[in-house]
Scaffold this motif. Structure first.
Motif, PDB file in Angstrom:
ATOM      1  N   GLU A  88       0.705  -1.136  -0.061  1.00  0.00           N
ATOM      2  CA  GLU A  88       0.136   0.052  -0.083  1.00  0.00           C
ATOM      3  C   GLU A  88       0.838   1.387  -0.123  1.00  0.00           C
ATOM      4  OE1 GLU A  88      -3.979   1.906  -0.170  1.00  0.00           O
ATOM      5  OE2 GLU A  88      -3.210  -0.246  -0.779  1.00  0.00           O
ATOM      6  N   PHE A  89       1.947   1.121   0.733  1.00  0.00           N
ATOM      7  CA  PHE A  89       2.948   2.404   0.781  1.00  0.00           C
ATOM      8  C   PHE A  89       3.397   2.676  -0.594  1.00  0.00           C
ATOM      9  CE2 PHE A  89       2.850   2.194   5.233  1.00  0.00           C
ATOM     10  CZ  PHE A  89       2.860   3.542   5.830  1.00  0.00           C
ATOM     11  N   SER A  90       3.960   1.589  -1.329  1.00  0.00           N
ATOM     12  CA  SER A  90       4.278   1.636  -2.697  1.00  0.00           C
ATOM     13  C   SER A  90       3.493   2.361  -3.597  1.00  0.00           C
ATOM     14  CB  SER A  90       5.189   0.271  -3.153  1.00  0.00           C
ATOM     15  OG  SER A  90       4.066  -0.722  -3.353  1.00  0.00           O
ATOM     16  N   LYS A  91       2.061   1.668  -3.635  1.00  0.00           N
ATOM     17  CA  LYS A  91       1.095   2.310  -4.600  1.00  0.00           C
ATOM     18  C   LYS A  91       0.867   3.690  -4.170  1.00  0.00           C
ATOM     19  CE  LYS A  91      -1.619  -2.002  -4.640  1.00  0.00           C
ATOM     20  NZ  LYS A  91      -2.924  -2.754  -4.240  1.00  0.00           N
ATOM     21  N   LEU A  92       0.970   4.019  -2.998  1.00  0.00           N
ATOM     22  CA  LEU A  92       0.748   5.413  -2.812  1.00  0.00           C
ATOM     23  C   LEU A  92       2.015   6.381  -3.144  1.00  0.00           C
ATOM     24  CD1 LEU A  92      -0.915   5.285   0.753  1.00  0.00           C
ATOM     25  CD2 LEU A  92      -1.997   6.049  -1.321  1.00  0.00           C
ATOM     26  N   ILE A  93       3.138   6.116  -2.783  1.00  0.00           N
ATOM     27  CA  ILE A  93       4.330   6.674  -3.345  1.00  0.00           C
ATOM     28  C   ILE A  93       4.377   6.631  -5.087  1.00  0.00           C
ATOM     29  CG2 ILE A  93       6.893   6.781  -3.624  1.00  0.00           C
ATOM     30  CD1 ILE A  93       6.870   5.655  -0.593  1.00  0.00           C
ATOM     31  N   GLU A  94       3.854   5.675  -5.576  1.00  0.00           N
ATOM     32  CA  GLU A  94       3.818   5.652  -6.888  1.00  0.00           C
ATOM     33  C   GLU A  94       2.744   6.769  -7.499  1.00  0.00           C
ATOM     34  OE1 GLU A  94       3.129   1.509  -8.148  1.00  0.00           O
ATOM     35  OE2 GLU A  94       5.155   1.018  -8.149  1.00  0.00           O
ATOM     36  N   GLN A  95       1.682   6.795  -6.787  1.00  0.00           N
ATOM     37  CA  GLN A  95       0.673   7.624  -7.028  1.00  0.00           C
ATOM     38  C   GLN A  95       1.046   9.078  -7.084  1.00  0.00           C
ATOM     39  OE1 GLN A  95      -3.066   7.171  -4.659  1.00  0.00           O
ATOM     40  NE2 GLN A  95      -3.430   9.342  -4.670  1.00  0.00           N
ATOM     41  N   ALA A  96       1.739   9.490  -6.084  1.00  0.00           N
ATOM     42  CA  ALA A  96       2.076  10.706  -5.975  1.00  0.00           C
ATOM     43  C   ALA A  96       3.198  11.234  -6.925  1.00  0.00           C
ATOM     44  CB  ALA A  96       2.984  11.070  -4.327  1.00  0.00           C
ATOM     45  N   THR A  97       4.273  10.335  -7.255  1.00  0.00           N
ATOM     46  CA  THR A  97       5.285  10.600  -7.912  1.00  0.00           C
ATOM     47  C   THR A  97       5.192  10.322  -9.426  1.00  0.00           C
ATOM     48  OG1 THR A  97       6.628   8.559  -7.391  1.00  0.00           O
ATOM     49  CG2 THR A  97       6.783  10.544  -6.036  1.00  0.00           C
ATOM     50  N   GLY A  98       4.420   9.202  -9.560  1.00  0.00           N
ATOM     51  CA  GLY A  98       4.172   8.589 -11.043  1.00  0.00           C
ATOM     52  C   GLY A  98       5.289   7.881 -11.498  1.00  0.00           C
ATOM     53  N   LYS A  99       6.185   7.391 -10.407  1.00  0.00           N
ATOM     54  CA  LYS A  99       7.519   6.556 -10.487  1.00  0.00           C
ATOM     55  C   LYS A  99       7.188   5.313  -9.861  1.00  0.00           C
ATOM     56  CE  LYS A  99      10.883  10.595 -10.528  1.00  0.00           C
ATOM     57  NZ  LYS A  99      12.106  10.989  -9.836  1.00  0.00           N
ATOM     58  N   LYS A 100       7.930   4.144 -10.479  1.00  0.00           N
ATOM     59  CA  LYS A 100       7.803   2.982  -9.966  1.00  0.00           C
ATOM     60  C   LYS A 100       8.578   2.844  -8.621  1.00  0.00           C
ATOM     61  CE  LYS A 100       9.295  -1.855 -11.340  1.00  0.00           C
ATOM     62  NZ  LYS A 100      10.014  -2.791 -12.060  1.00  0.00           N
ATOM     63  N   VAL A 101       8.002   2.036  -7.895  1.00  0.00           N
ATOM     64  CA  VAL A 101       8.636   1.800  -6.504  1.00  0.00           C
ATOM     65  C   VAL A 101       9.001   0.399  -6.341  1.00  0.00           C
ATOM     66  CG1 VAL A 101       8.388   2.026  -4.055  1.00  0.00           C
ATOM     67  CG2 VAL A 101       7.389   3.860  -5.391  1.00  0.00           C
ATOM     68  N   GLU A 102      10.386   0.233  -5.987  1.00  0.00           N
ATOM     69  CA  GLU A 102      10.618  -1.379  -5.584  1.00  0.00           C
ATOM     70  C   GLU A 102      11.046  -1.295  -4.119  1.00  0.00           C
ATOM     71  OE1 GLU A 102      14.266  -1.847  -8.127  1.00  0.00           O
ATOM     72  OE2 GLU A 102      12.945  -2.236  -9.734  1.00  0.00           O
ATOM     73  N   HIS A 103      10.740  -2.546  -3.632  1.00  0.00           N
ATOM     74  CA  HIS A 103      11.087  -2.808  -1.992  1.00  0.00           C
ATOM     75  C   HIS A 103      12.273  -3.482  -2.093  1.00  0.00           C
ATOM     76  CE1 HIS A 103       6.979  -1.645  -0.710  1.00  0.00           C
ATOM     77  NE2 HIS A 103       6.443  -2.399  -1.849  1.00  0.00           N
ATOM     78  N   GLN A 104      12.878  -3.168  -1.044  1.00  0.00           N
ATOM     79  CA  GLN A 104      14.195  -3.747  -0.553  1.00  0.00           C
ATOM     80  C   GLN A 104      14.220  -4.391   0.928  1.00  0.00           C
ATOM     81  OE1 GLN A 104      18.002  -2.206  -1.225  1.00  0.00           O
ATOM     82  NE2 GLN A 104      19.219  -3.512   0.131  1.00  0.00           N
ATOM     83  N   LEU A 105      13.873  -5.698   1.199  1.00  0.00           N
ATOM     84  CA  LEU A 105      13.923  -6.134   2.634  1.00  0.00           C
ATOM     85  C   LEU A 105      15.133  -6.540   3.308  1.00  0.00           C
ATOM     86  CD1 LEU A 105      10.723  -8.391   2.128  1.00  0.00           C
ATOM     87  CD2 LEU A 105      10.510  -5.915   2.226  1.00  0.00           C
ATOM     88  N   THR A 106      15.330  -6.397   4.473  1.00  0.00           N
ATOM     89  CA  THR A 106      16.560  -6.615   5.121  1.00  0.00           C
ATOM     90  C   THR A 106      16.468  -7.424   6.354  1.00  0.00           C
ATOM     91  OG1 THR A 106      16.440  -4.575   6.407  1.00  0.00           O
ATOM     92  CG2 THR A 106      17.238  -4.272   4.298  1.00  0.00           C
ATOM     93  N   THR A 107      17.469  -7.943   6.743  1.00  0.00           N
ATOM     94  CA  THR A 107      17.534  -8.765   8.282  1.00  0.00           C
ATOM     95  C   THR A 107      18.681  -8.111   8.993  1.00  0.00           C
ATOM     96  OG1 THR A 107      19.279 -10.284   6.945  1.00  0.00           O
ATOM     97  CG2 THR A 107      16.981 -10.895   6.809  1.00  0.00           C
ATOM     98  N   ASP A 108      19.119  -6.948   8.392  1.00  0.00           N
ATOM     99  CA  ASP A 108      20.278  -6.164   9.179  1.00  0.00           C
ATOM    100  C   ASP A 108      20.042  -4.721   9.305  1.00  0.00           C
ATOM    101  OD1 ASP A 108      22.538  -5.076  10.191  1.00  0.00           O
ATOM    102  OD2 ASP A 108      23.841  -6.783   9.376  1.00  0.00           O
ATOM    103  N   TYR A 109      19.932  -4.085  10.694  1.00  0.00           N
ATOM    104  CA  TYR A 109      19.546  -2.555  10.550  1.00  0.00           C
ATOM    105  C   TYR A 109      20.709  -1.938   9.834  1.00  0.00           C
ATOM    106  CZ  TYR A 109      16.025  -2.547  14.035  1.00  0.00           C
ATOM    107  OH  TYR A 109      14.869  -2.579  14.953  1.00  0.00           O
ATOM    108  N   ALA A 110      22.054  -2.260   9.762  1.00  0.00           N
ATOM    109  CA  ALA A 110      23.178  -1.687   9.183  1.00  0.00           C
ATOM    110  C   ALA A 110      23.091  -1.590   7.784  1.00  0.00           C
ATOM    111  CB  ALA A 110      24.565  -2.455   9.620  1.00  0.00           C
ATOM    112  N   VAL A 111      22.353  -2.412   6.909  1.00  0.00           N
ATOM    113  CA  VAL A 111      22.080  -2.545   5.563  1.00  0.00           C
ATOM    114  C   VAL A 111      21.311  -1.351   5.213  1.00  0.00           C
ATOM    115  CG1 VAL A 111      21.356  -3.844   3.655  1.00  0.00           C
ATOM    116  CG2 VAL A 111      22.487  -5.024   5.391  1.00  0.00           C
ATOM    117  N   ALA A 112      20.108  -1.331   6.055  1.00  0.00           N
ATOM    118  CA  ALA A 112      19.317  -0.269   5.788  1.00  0.00           C
ATOM    119  C   ALA A 112      19.986   1.164   5.768  1.00  0.00           C
ATOM    120  CB  ALA A 112      18.037  -0.304   6.413  1.00  0.00           C
ATOM    121  N   ILE A 113      20.579   1.382   7.012  1.00  0.00           N
ATOM    122  CA  ILE A 113      21.533   2.795   7.256  1.00  0.00           C
ATOM    123  C   ILE A 113      22.353   3.089   6.097  1.00  0.00           C
ATOM    124  CG2 ILE A 113      23.015   3.805   8.637  1.00  0.00           C
ATOM    125  CD1 ILE A 113      21.611   2.035  11.049  1.00  0.00           C
TER     126      ILE A 113
END
Length: 350
Positions: free
Chosen positions: A64-89
């Protein structure tokens, strides 16, 4: 409020908290666009998720978050899932990801690495403002062992020394920064440091990291740890408060009979909260080097609108069986916030 007295012991006085709030209600503004580098912004927006929100239970909410961001920007949104906080940071600091939802400590660390990392918005409290935009950090023990931490009619952390301890990650706010600061302050006469709390044998007999709030709570419920740090919001889909008042010392939570993995292995088991501390809500944040000012404004305008405030996939209504990132409590919504609002987190442990 009783819990805010504990907040004072962490050096986050209400005066500091209020002081941060007074200047934070204004709109957050993105840096001016560099006209010589208009092509530097990402064509596809990568949204990276912390380990907690990477769980399968949050699939619908993430989409749902990606749909809304695509709606706002007109850009494709991709998700990246993590198992480590440091990777996201690191992904946010480097600009490989453009948007992240994580705790305040992770945001602060990413901003320190690159000051182009800025808050996008944060979920408010029930008032619909920043004044009560908080959640809670728990130190918990198995309910059957709670008597070992009794202090009159309540509980204390006096007897946690020598126990097996589980934290979330050293980049977690409520699963590490807040509880370690609380412990250091409580045992001031021992001159503890963060290092002495994570080095097995110095204060705790054993120290482990769950990698997520769910992982830390499971370390407790499965018997691997005697004491565990985790937050109320991440455990809420898996456990109900069955004794006492939610988010207070002495509250007892029971793992739901239909709890999903990993809690499907400990359904019906109980834990008791022996310390509970309010924590500033974590933000959605972005990298201004790779997300354009136009996209930032469009996203902020949509997510602070009534359309999103009333979206049941974003703010889950009371009584719903759906699992989401936020519950619809009172006038809860997304509000804009400035970097300075997170200064109390920076001050902790100094």
């Amino acid at each position: 409020m009783k819990n805010f007295k504990k907040f004072l012991t962490l050096g986050l006085t209400l005066a500091m908290f209020a002081g941060c709030l007074t200047g934070c209600q204004n709109n957050s503004t993105a840096p001016a666009e560099d006209e010589t580098a208009t092509n530097k912004y990402a064509d596809t927006i990568t949204m990276i998720w912390a380990p907690n929100e990477s769980a399968e239970d949050y699939d619908v909410a993430r989409e749902e978050f990606s749909k809304l961001i695509e709606q706002a920007t007109g850009k494709k949104v991709e998700h990246q899932l993590t198992t480590d906080y440091a990777v996201a940071i690191e992904a946010m600091a480097s600009g490989k990801a453009q948007i992240c939802f994580n705790g305040a400590e992770s945001y602060v660390q990413a901003h320190e690495k690159n000051n182009a990392v800025l808050p996008l918005f944060v979920n408010s409290g029930e008032s619909g403002t920043l004044e009560d935009a908080i959640y809670y950090s728990f130190l918990a023990v198995e309910e059957e062992n709670a008597k070992d931490y009794a202090d009159g009619d309540s509980y204390s952390i006096d007897n946690i020394e020598g126990k097996k301890m589980s934290f979330v990650s050293n980049s977690s706010t409520s699963g590490f920064k807040v509880p370690t600061t609380s412990i250091i302050n409580h045992f001031a006469d021992k001159n503890l440091t963060t290092d002495s709390l994570i080095n097995a044998g110095e204060f705790f007999s054993e120290v482990m990291f769950g990698g997520s709030h769910q992982g830390s709570a499971f370390n407790l419920m499965s018997g691997k740890a005697d004491v565990a740090a985790f937050c109320d919001t991440e455990i809420r889909p898996y456990a109900d408060c069955t004794e006492g008042e939610e988010n207070t010392v002495g509250a007892v939570y029971t793992i739901k009979d239909n709890a999903t993995a990993p809690f499907d292995q400990v359904q019906g088991e109980k834990f008791t909260v022996i310390a509970c501390t309010p924590v500033l809500n974590g933000p959605f944040f972005y990298n201004a080097d790779t997300l354009s000012p136009e996209d930032v404004k469009a996203i902020q305008d949509l997510f602070t609108s009534d359309e999103v405030t009333n979206n049941p996939k974003i703010f889950i209504p009371e009584g719903s069986e759906d699992v989401g990132l936020f519950e619809k409590e009172g006038d809860a919504k997304f509000v804009l916030v400035e970097d300075e609002w997170f200064d109390p987190i920076r001050e902790m442990g100094k």
